[in-house]
Every structure is written in structure tokens, then in C-alpha cells.
Design a protein around this motif. Structure first.
Motif, short mmCIF file in Angstrom:
data_model
loop_
_atom_site.label_atom_id
_atom_site.label_comp_id
_atom_site.label_asym_id
_atom_site.label_seq_id
_atom_site.Cartn_x
_atom_site.Cartn_y
_atom_site.Cartn_z
N ASP A 65 15.97 -8.65 3.77
CA ASP A 65 14.33 -9.09 3.01
C ASP A 65 14.36 -9.07 1.68
OD1 ASP A 65 13.62 -9.31 6.04
OD2 ASP A 65 12.73 -7.57 5.92
N THR A 78 12.58 -8.98 -1.09
CA THR A 78 10.89 -8.99 -1.35
C THR A 78 10.40 -8.91 -3.18
OG1 THR A 78 10.79 -6.44 -1.44
CG2 THR A 78 10.21 -8.38 0.77
N SER A 126 8.14 -15.59 2.84
CA SER A 126 6.44 -15.13 2.90
C SER A 126 5.88 -15.49 1.70
CB SER A 126 7.38 -14.26 3.39
OG SER A 126 6.50 -12.72 3.03
N GLY A 177 6.29 -10.65 1.75
CA GLY A 177 7.64 -9.83 2.22
C GLY A 177 7.11 -8.92 3.34
N ALA A 179 8.92 -13.66 -1.09
CA ALA A 179 9.93 -13.37 0.02
C ALA A 179 10.30 -14.09 0.46
CB ALA A 179 9.33 -11.78 0.09
N GLN A 233 13.99 -14.43 3.34
CA GLN A 233 14.15 -13.16 5.41
C GLN A 233 15.78 -13.84 5.49
OE1 GLN A 233 12.57 -12.95 8.42
NE2 GLN A 233 12.59 -10.57 8.03
#
Length: 195
Positions: free
Chosen positions: A39, A41, A72, A76, A172, A174
Motif C-alpha cells: 500500500d 499511502t 483509495s 489508504g 493511495a 495498492q
């Protein structure tokens, strides 16, 4: 000097990320033990409207899995899943004399690969450009190209693109595998300075 940079001036601008096309390294994540996702962020969205994501030597713990990219809108805390993405890519390799097309709308992530193997050296290596992430008035897009090992142990190359067709601020990113963990590898995120 009439808009012409000397070598020293261009190098100085590139070193501080102010020369168009230059990269600023934002973050590297290295997998030292099995993880479900990587992730990012802190993407510096206020500074960059184009990002470069590099994925190297990732191996899924579970065989025959896709590699997914998700976004996101809450820093995140959660990542959009459900049926919020679209993608299309072509791949060639593993004994096929033609290219194959993979595409879908209403998916849980942008598929960067499919059916990746999990044996030793069956790694995923690709780069992905992400566009408009911090712009609340635009969709977020991605283009990508890579090479990876199919679950049968044969090399595959692919290129494609995807979209998150909702106009909102994405802050964010991922990277994850369709099911299970990632057992090794790394991902690096860069900001791309615009001209």
C-alpha cells in the motif's frame, strides 16, 4: 540564456525533480515476509498528476493468480474493490503464435497480469504509469507493460491499460494478488515531473 539549459543547469533541475520528465523517488516497499498487499499511502498527489509504479521480482504465494492495482480515496484506510474498475491488455508467449486479449468491465481491480506462477523464479516484472490520481474532476487511468511467468512456467509479455471511471481524488495505491499473499519482490513509486 534564451531558454536553452546548459548540461549543469539541466542536471541541477533534474536532481530536484523540476525538469520535465524527471522522476522523484517517493517510496520503495520490499517484501521480506509474506504480505497480502503493498500500500502506497503517501503519493505526493498535490505535486504530481502522473506517477510511475515499478514492480520487480514479485512471486505470489498461490499459483495462477492475477496481479491487481487498486485505488483509495481515503488515504489508504480502504481501497475501492467491488466492481469499480475496467481494464484491457494483450499478452503473448507461452507457446502461442498469436496475441491474446484480456478485458473486463466491472472488476475488483485493474488486472496487470493473469495466471501468474508461484514457483521459484516465476516472477512478475512490470512498470505502470498512473494518471490524474489527485484530480477530483477526472477519472484515474493506468497504462502498463511487463513480463512475467505463466503458471505453466513459460514467459509471457503484456501491455495494456485500465481505468477507475469515477471522478474523485485518489490519494493511495495498492498492489495485490488476486488471492493469497506475495512471498517476495518489491515495488517502487515515483512522481513524474510535467514539462
Amino acid at each position: 540564456n534564451s531558454g536553452v539549459f546548459s548540461v549543469e543547469e539541466a542536471l541541477a533541475l533534474q536532481n530536484v525533480g523540476e525538469l520535465g520528465g524527471s522522476l522523484e523517488h517517493i517510496e520503495t516497499q520490499t517484501i521480506s515476509s509474506a504480505v497480502a498487499s503493498l500500500d502506497f499511502t503517501s503519493i505526493k498527489g498535490g505535486k504530481y498528476d502522473v506517477h510511475l509504479l515499478q514492480i520487480g521480482n514479485i512471486i505470489p504465494a498461490t499459483d495462477s493468480q492475477p496481479t491487481l492495482l487498486r485505488f483509495s480515496n481515503d488515504g489508504g484506510s480502504s481501497f475501492e474493490a467491488g466492481t469499480n474498475y475496467e481494464y484491457a491488455f494483450q499478452n503473448g508467449g507461452y507457446g502461442s503464435s498469436t496475441f491474446e486479449e484480456h478485458k473486463s468491465t466491472g472488476t475488483s481491480g485493474i488486472n496487470l497480469t493473469n495466471n501468474t506462477g508461484n514457483a521459484t523464479n516465476e516472477t512478475i516484472n512490470l512498470y505502470c504509469y498512473i494518471y490524474n490520481a489527485n484530480d477530483s474532476s477526472k477519472y484515474t487511468f493506468a497504462t502498463y507493460q511487463g513480463v512475467w511467468m505463466f503458471a505453466t512456467g513459460e514467459m509471457v509479455m503484456n501491455f495494456g491499460g485500465g481505468a477507475y471511471p469515477t471522478a474523485e481524488t485518489i490519494n493511495a495505491f495498492q498492489v495485490l494478488i488476486g488471492s493469497g499473499n506475495m512471498s517476495q519482490g518489491f515495488a517502487k513509486l515515483y512522481g513524474v515531473k510535467q514539462i
